[in-house]
Design a protein around this motif. Structure first.
Motif, short mmCIF file in Angstrom:
data_model
loop_
_atom_site.label_atom_id
_atom_site.label_comp_id
_atom_site.label_asym_id
_atom_site.label_seq_id
_atom_site.Cartn_x
_atom_site.Cartn_y
_atom_site.Cartn_z
N GLN A 89 38.75 15.88 -24.24
CA GLN A 89 38.28 15.11 -24.51
C GLN A 89 36.66 15.27 -23.39
O GLN A 89 35.90 14.03 -23.75
N SER A 90 36.51 16.01 -23.33
CA SER A 90 35.09 16.15 -22.88
C SER A 90 34.58 17.88 -23.27
O SER A 90 35.25 18.60 -23.26
N ILE A 91 33.26 18.01 -23.42
CA ILE A 91 33.24 18.91 -23.87
C ILE A 91 31.71 19.86 -23.02
O ILE A 91 31.67 18.57 -22.51
N PRO A 92 31.38 20.76 -23.01
CA PRO A 92 32.51 21.89 -23.20
C PRO A 92 33.70 21.67 -23.27
O PRO A 92 33.99 21.96 -22.03
N ALA A 93 34.72 22.69 -23.53
CA ALA A 93 36.01 23.10 -23.53
C ALA A 93 36.09 24.17 -23.86
O ALA A 93 36.17 24.53 -25.08
N VAL A 94 36.97 25.24 -23.85
CA VAL A 94 37.04 26.44 -23.64
C VAL A 94 38.76 26.68 -23.74
O VAL A 94 39.07 26.30 -22.87
N ILE A 95 39.71 26.81 -25.06
CA ILE A 95 40.84 26.85 -24.70
C ILE A 95 41.06 28.49 -25.35
O ILE A 95 40.93 28.68 -26.15
N ALA A 96 41.81 29.27 -24.55
CA ALA A 96 42.29 30.84 -24.66
C ALA A 96 43.66 30.62 -25.57
O ALA A 96 44.24 29.97 -24.82
N PHE A 97 44.23 31.04 -26.89
CA PHE A 97 45.07 31.18 -27.03
C PHE A 97 45.64 32.43 -27.36
O PHE A 97 44.93 33.55 -27.68
N VAL A 98 46.74 33.07 -26.64
CA VAL A 98 47.80 34.69 -26.58
C VAL A 98 48.73 33.62 -26.99
O VAL A 98 49.83 33.07 -27.14
N ASN A 99 48.70 34.64 -28.26
CA ASN A 99 50.71 34.72 -29.49
C ASN A 99 50.77 33.85 -29.67
O ASN A 99 52.29 32.80 -29.69
N GLY A 100 49.92 32.67 -30.57
CA GLY A 100 49.93 32.15 -31.10
C GLY A 100 49.99 30.23 -29.97
O GLY A 100 49.90 29.63 -30.94
N GLN A 101 49.94 30.56 -28.65
CA GLN A 101 49.91 29.33 -27.89
C GLN A 101 48.71 29.89 -26.64
O GLN A 101 48.21 30.35 -26.68
N PRO A 102 48.17 28.10 -26.68
CA PRO A 102 47.16 28.08 -25.68
C PRO A 102 47.84 29.11 -24.10
O PRO A 102 49.36 28.73 -23.53
N ALA A 103 47.24 28.95 -23.67
CA ALA A 103 47.15 30.08 -22.53
C ALA A 103 46.50 30.26 -21.32
O ALA A 103 46.80 30.27 -20.28
N ASP A 104 45.23 29.64 -21.56
CA ASP A 104 44.43 29.01 -20.36
C ASP A 104 43.22 28.28 -20.76
O ASP A 104 43.09 28.25 -21.86
N GLY A 105 42.72 28.05 -19.66
CA GLY A 105 41.54 26.97 -20.91
C GLY A 105 40.58 26.45 -19.16
O GLY A 105 40.88 26.77 -18.50
N PHE A 106 39.04 26.21 -19.15
CA PHE A 106 38.60 26.05 -18.55
C PHE A 106 36.67 24.71 -19.41
O PHE A 106 37.40 24.81 -20.63
N MET A 107 36.87 24.09 -18.38
CA MET A 107 35.70 23.40 -19.57
C MET A 107 34.64 22.83 -18.01
O MET A 107 33.94 23.22 -16.81
N GLY A 108 33.60 22.45 -18.98
CA GLY A 108 32.13 22.55 -18.58
C GLY A 108 31.23 24.18 -18.74
O GLY A 108 31.77 25.25 -18.93
N ALA A 109 29.77 23.60 -18.93
CA ALA A 109 29.01 24.84 -18.54
C ALA A 109 29.51 26.04 -17.33
O ALA A 109 28.47 26.07 -16.55
N VAL A 110 29.97 26.56 -17.41
CA VAL A 110 30.26 27.68 -15.92
C VAL A 110 29.28 28.83 -16.25
O VAL A 110 28.24 29.39 -17.08
N PRO A 111 29.17 29.49 -14.41
CA PRO A 111 28.16 30.93 -14.96
C PRO A 111 28.74 31.40 -15.96
O PRO A 111 29.90 31.65 -16.27
N GLU A 112 28.15 32.56 -16.10
CA GLU A 112 28.13 33.74 -16.59
C GLU A 112 29.08 35.07 -15.83
O GLU A 112 30.55 35.38 -16.81
N SER A 113 29.25 34.85 -14.39
CA SER A 113 30.36 35.29 -14.11
C SER A 113 31.89 34.76 -14.40
O SER A 113 32.09 36.15 -14.40
N GLN A 114 31.70 33.53 -13.85
CA GLN A 114 33.28 32.82 -14.13
C GLN A 114 33.24 33.52 -15.66
O GLN A 114 35.01 33.16 -15.85
N ILE A 115 32.73 33.43 -16.86
CA ILE A 115 33.06 33.05 -18.17
C ILE A 115 34.17 35.01 -18.08
O ILE A 115 35.49 34.96 -18.63
#
Length: 305
Positions: A89-115
């Motif tokens: 519902q809000s962007i930017p949004a990043v979702i990590a998929f592992v083994n065909g399924q959503p596994a983790d994620g975060f929203m917002g323009a986070v710092p490079e270190s956090q990425i």
């Protein structure tokens, strides 16, 4: 702006590590590919300023990971159905998929270190360091997760003593109030957030929690709703109300079960109301909550299988 052709020294080449996807290629690019290695999907739009800050950092971090993870980008303006179904519902949004399924994620323009830390965690690496204020905020989150909202509130208050306008701290403090049932105090805390920042993911999450709590307060006791559902399993409204009441009681897994049951039985009921309510649950719980991750996984299985 695309950076697909820039940089990258080792195989696989950047063009393999970073790509754009469409509604039609999503299953192949994200779900199937994630069965081989983790895939980050970056939901963005051309008008989104924070997206323009985040995407180059994501691309750099993925290149630095040297093939451990791939990045797939989806323009939600051109391809709205997938992010809509997943509850973005809000962007930017990043979702990590592992083994065909959503596994983790975060929203917002986070710092490079956090990425970098996010990718390290995803690929079982050592997390990197973060700025001191973020470390304090993370400490507050950890204390809250351990079941000590009062302790977390005190830490958020420390941040607010230094920066009274800290959006993460205001949202965190409001969340602490919500966890103890102090809805009015949570509302008063959110009222300190400027209108321009109300769309922040953390703020939206607390607001969603408030909305759901007020919605649940108008319903009957859980036991009565359970009796209605037991008497008529096809009474979707009773099941919907039960899910809302269970969520307010902190029973997230059971609430998810009932809404997914409606989605499986009748996706179009109440104009897709069950899925939309589940999306609001996800927003209130946050993208990294175990209940959100598991719920997204199960919802994806129903929607894309």
């Amino acid at each position: 702006m695309t950076i697909l052709e820039q940089g990258g020294a080792a195989a696989p080449q950047p063009s393999d590590l970073i790509k754009d996807t469409t509604t039609q290629s999503f299953v192949q690019d994200v779900i199937e590919e994630s069965k081989r290695q983790p895939v980050l999907i970056d939901f963005w739009a051309p008008w989104c300023g924070p997206c323009k800050q985040l995407t180059p950092l994501l691309e750099k971090a993925v290149r630095n990971a040297k093939g451990k993870v791939r990045l797939v980008k989806m323009n939600i303006d051109d391809h709205p159905s997938i992010p809509g179904q997943m509850g973005i519902q809000s962007i930017p949004a990043v979702i990590a998929f592992v083994n065909g399924q959503p596994a983790d994620g975060f929203m917002g323009a986070v710092p490079e270190s956090q990425i970098a830390a996010f990718i390290d965690k995803l690929t079982a690496g050592m997390p990197g360091g973060e700025p001191s204020v973020e470390e304090i905020l993370k400490e507050a989150e950890a204390v809250f997760a351990e079941g000590d909202p009062a302790g977390a509130a005190a830490i958020y208050a420390e941040v607010l003593n230094v920066d009274a306008g800290s959006i993460p701290a205001l949202a965190g403090l409001a969340r602490c109030y919500m966890s103890t049932g102090a809805i009015e105090q949570a509302k008063q805390t959110l009222a300190l957030v400027p209108e321009a920042k109300r769309s922040d993911a953390a703020v939206s999450a607390v607001q969603a929690s408030i909305d759901l709590a007020e919605q649940a307060s108008a319903l009957g006791p859980v036991a009565e709703l359970e009796q209605k559902v037991a008497a008529d399993p096809l009474d979707h409204q009773a099941r919907f109300d039960l899910a809302t009441a269970l969520n307010a009681a902190g029973k997230r897994a059971e609430a998810t079960d009932h809404l997914l049951e409606i989605v499986k039985r009748d996706r179009k009921w109440d104009e897709d109301g069950a899925r939309k309510q589940l999306v609001q649950f996800f927003e209130a719980w946050g993208p990294t909550d175990d209940a959100t991750i598991e719920g997204r996984k199960r919802l994806s299985t129903i929607l894309f299988s």
